[in-house]
Write an enzyme that holds these catalytic residues in place. Structure first.
Site, short mmCIF file in Angstrom:
data_model
loop_
_atom_site.label_atom_id
_atom_site.label_comp_id
_atom_site.label_asym_id
_atom_site.label_seq_id
_atom_site.Cartn_x
_atom_site.Cartn_y
_atom_site.Cartn_z
N ASP A 1 1.47 -15.33 8.53
CA ASP A 1 1.38 -14.39 8.03
C ASP A 1 -0.01 -13.71 8.18
OD1 ASP A 1 2.32 -12.17 6.16
OD2 ASP A 1 1.11 -13.25 4.72
N GLY B 1 3.40 -9.24 0.45
CA GLY B 1 4.49 -9.67 1.33
C GLY B 1 5.80 -8.45 1.36
N ARG C 1 6.53 -1.65 3.08
CA ARG C 1 6.20 -0.39 2.56
C ARG C 1 6.90 0.53 1.57
NH1 ARG C 1 3.92 3.34 7.14
NH2 ARG C 1 3.05 1.22 7.70
N SER D 1 4.25 -10.90 10.70
CA SER D 1 3.82 -10.10 9.38
C SER D 1 4.74 -9.06 9.12
CB SER D 1 2.43 -9.52 9.68
OG SER D 1 2.03 -8.43 8.89
N ASN E 1 0.91 -2.27 10.30
CA ASN E 1 -0.54 -2.09 10.77
C ASN E 1 -1.19 -3.17 11.34
OD1 ASN E 1 -0.81 0.75 9.92
ND2 ASN E 1 -0.31 0.11 7.79
N GLU F 1 1.82 -19.03 4.84
CA GLU F 1 2.22 -17.81 4.08
C GLU F 1 1.64 -17.79 2.54
OE1 GLU F 1 3.60 -15.17 3.22
OE2 GLU F 1 4.90 -14.72 4.94
C1 G6P Z 1 2.51 -7.08 4.04
C2 G6P Z 1 1.66 -7.09 2.74
C3 G6P Z 1 2.45 -5.80 1.91
C4 G6P Z 1 2.62 -4.64 2.59
C5 G6P Z 1 3.41 -4.66 4.07
C6 G6P Z 1 3.73 -3.73 4.78
O1 G6P Z 1 3.56 -7.96 3.99
O2 G6P Z 1 1.69 -8.15 1.98
O3 G6P Z 1 1.73 -5.73 0.71
O4 G6P Z 1 3.23 -3.87 1.95
O5 G6P Z 1 2.61 -5.89 4.85
O6 G6P Z 1 2.53 -3.23 5.30
P1 G6P Z 1 2.15 -1.87 6.02
O7 G6P Z 1 0.81 -2.00 6.48
O8 G6P Z 1 3.19 -1.71 7.07
O9 G6P Z 1 2.41 -0.54 5.12
MG MG Z 2 0.88 -11.94 2.98
#
Ligand code: G6P
Ligand code: MG
Length: 217
Positions: free
Chosen positions: A9, A46, A49, A114, A118, A169
């Site tokens: 992760d 985790g 969005r 992940s 981003n 993780e």
């Molecule tokens: C990971 C993080 C989360 C986040 C998710 C989506 O799992 O732990 O906190 O919301 O990624 O991330 P993003 O960069 O696509 O908004």
């Molecule tokens: Mg994580």
């Protein structure tokens, strides 16, 4: 069973992006007129969005239509991306890069698993992209953890069986995803919420190839 691959992760395992997610979500909550605390932010680790936005709106007791929700999620992401675009390699969590390199030197394959859309930006900023043999991120999956899709796709891309993989993780849903996929799992954080993992360590600085091998016996 011989361990042939490790799946990582990103957020909370290789880099602490939670602090930037927090600032961006907190700013959005402030705009909407309520307070979003660091403790509330724990619930977002985790979580995808859009699901994170739903949790935030639940905290604020606000209901919105889908169009508005997508606009707000995009706004939060722009704010978040502005932070991660300034990240430097010294923000890699202790021991992470050394462990990845140690694994490589022993012929272990490495994949990213992940939920983040981003992930590529972050890996590039940290100069880590080249260490990964496969990258499965939020742009490549349709099911969120605890569904094992992200890790199963990682194993498939590496050409290994799930039973030959170890997942690292920091989120409970991620540990569940790894186990549901038939993989071993090392939890990064506290045994209080990661107790289902086969081993829990505070960070990758506590890991070594030797410890990894002992997991499968
Ligand atoms: C990971 C993080 C989360 C986040 C998710 C989506 O799992 O732990 O906190 O919301 O990624 O991330 P993003 O960069 O696509 O908004
Ligand atoms: Mg994580």
């Amino acid at each position: 069973m011989e361990i042939k691959a490790c799946l990582f992760d990103l957020d909370g395992v290789i880099v602490d992006t939670a602090k930037y997610h927090f600032i961006a979500w907190r700013d959005l909550a402030a705009k909407l007129g309520f307070e979003f605390t660091e403790q509330d932010n724990e619930r977002l680790k985790g979580v995808s969005r859009m699901a994170s936005l739903d949790i935030l709106l639940e905290v604020g007791g606000i209901q919105l239509d889908d169009t508005t929700k997508h606009r707000l999620a995009e706004e939060k992401n722009r704010n978040y991306v502005a932070y991660i675009e300034k990240m430097m390699p010294d923000e890699i969590l202790p021991g992470a890069e050394a462990f990845l390199k140690e694994l490589k030197s022993h012929g272990i394959k490495i994949a990213l698993g992940s939920a983040s859309k981003n992930a590529m930006t972050i890996l590039e900023r940290l100069h880590l992209t080249q260490l990964f043999d496969a990258i499965i991120d939020g742009t490549k999956v349709s099911e969120a953890k605890p569904n094992p899709e992200v890790f199963l796709k990682g194993a498939e891309a590496l050409g290994v069986k799930p039973s030959e993989c170890v997942v690292f993780e920091d989120a409970e849903a991620g540990v569940e995803a790894a186990l549901a996929g038939g993989m071993l799992c090392v939890g990064i954080g506290s045994p209080v919420n990661l107790g289902k993992a086969n081993l829990v360590v505070c960070g990758l600085n506590e890991m070594s190839f030797d410890k990894l091998r002992k997991l499968s016996v």
